[in-house]
Motif scaffolding. Structure first.
Motif, short mmCIF file in Angstrom:
data_model
loop_
_atom_site.label_atom_id
_atom_site.label_comp_id
_atom_site.label_asym_id
_atom_site.label_seq_id
_atom_site.Cartn_x
_atom_site.Cartn_y
_atom_site.Cartn_z
N THR A 72 0.85 -1.18 0.00
CA THR A 72 0.00 0.00 0.00
C THR A 72 0.89 1.23 0.00
O THR A 72 2.01 1.21 0.49
N GLY A 73 0.35 2.29 -0.54
CA GLY A 73 1.12 3.52 -0.60
C GLY A 73 2.21 3.42 -1.63
O GLY A 73 1.96 3.39 -2.81
N CYS A 127 4.57 5.63 -1.84
CA CYS A 127 4.99 6.98 -2.21
C CYS A 127 5.02 7.87 -0.97
O CYS A 127 4.33 7.62 0.01
N LYS A 128 5.83 8.88 -1.07
CA LYS A 128 5.90 9.89 -0.02
C LYS A 128 5.92 11.25 -0.70
O LYS A 128 6.62 11.43 -1.71
N THR A 153 6.38 15.41 0.08
CA THR A 153 6.73 16.50 0.99
C THR A 153 6.32 17.81 0.34
O THR A 153 6.69 18.07 -0.81
N THR A 160 8.55 5.13 -2.70
CA THR A 160 8.94 4.31 -1.55
C THR A 160 8.55 2.84 -1.73
O THR A 160 8.71 2.04 -0.82
N ALA A 210 -3.85 15.67 2.04
CA ALA A 210 -3.63 14.32 1.51
C ALA A 210 -3.16 14.40 0.07
O ALA A 210 -3.59 15.28 -0.68
N THR A 219 -1.97 11.87 -3.47
CA THR A 219 -1.91 10.57 -4.13
C THR A 219 -0.88 10.62 -5.24
O THR A 219 -0.64 11.68 -5.81
N ARG A 279 -2.67 6.15 -5.65
CA ARG A 279 -2.44 5.56 -4.32
C ARG A 279 -2.15 6.64 -3.30
O ARG A 279 -1.40 7.57 -3.57
N ALA A 280 -2.71 6.46 -2.11
CA ALA A 280 -2.47 7.42 -1.02
C ALA A 280 -1.01 7.39 -0.61
O ALA A 280 -0.38 6.34 -0.55
N CYS A 281 -0.47 8.57 -0.36
CA CYS A 281 0.94 8.69 0.03
C CYS A 281 1.07 9.12 1.47
O CYS A 281 0.17 9.73 2.03
N SER A 282 2.23 8.83 2.05
CA SER A 282 2.51 9.29 3.41
C SER A 282 3.22 10.62 3.33
O SER A 282 3.63 11.07 2.31
#
Length: 141
Positions: free
Chosen positions: A38-39, A41-42, A44, A63, A132, A134, A138-141
């Protein structure tokens, strides 16, 4: 505890409280799904704000475990921010929703690699950061 992308065959045998067992069930076969984290990706997001405008610097990092051949960044502004100029991506905005698509020279990102994009924008009132992001849906942190 099963291994991704692996075929398994199962047989079920029931055991009661006295330890007696049933006959074997018919076999069941299945294959586990591939390992798709999942995710992966990051993002900033930092800004430099002035009276009614700001610049945003965005770092996008892969990521995950699979290389990207291109990427699409998505986010929504929480206020009335409007992008006036962007760089290092093809930028589009519909209402609060923003999309940035990679260019030919920065779309390929191997796991662990990052790219940097940015934009200038205008606003009135409060300039609150998006909450938030994406990448490729996909959702990123």
């Amino acid at each position: 505890g099963l291994t991704p992308s692996t075929s398994y065959t199962l047989t079920v045998v029931a055991r009661n409280g006295a330890g007696l067992t049933s006959a074997d069930s018919p076999t069941a076969q299945f294959t586990t799904l591939p390992d798709t984290p999942t995710g992966g990706c990051k993002v900033t997001y930092t800004t430099n704000t002035w009276n009614t405008g700001f610049s945003a610097d965005i770092t996008i990092t892969n990521t995950g475990t699979t290389a990207w051949t291109n990427w699409t960044l998505g986010f929504s502004f929480p206020g009335n921010q409007k992008i006036t100029q962007g760089w290092s991506a093809t930028w589009s905005q519909s209402g609060a929703n923003v999309t940035a698509k990679s260019l030919s020279w920065n779309g390929a990102l191997a796991p662990g690699q990052s790219t940097w994009v940015g934009f200038n924008a205008s606003y009135t009132g409060t300039n609150t950061n998006p909450s938030a992001f994406t990448v490729n849906g996909r959702a990123c942190s």
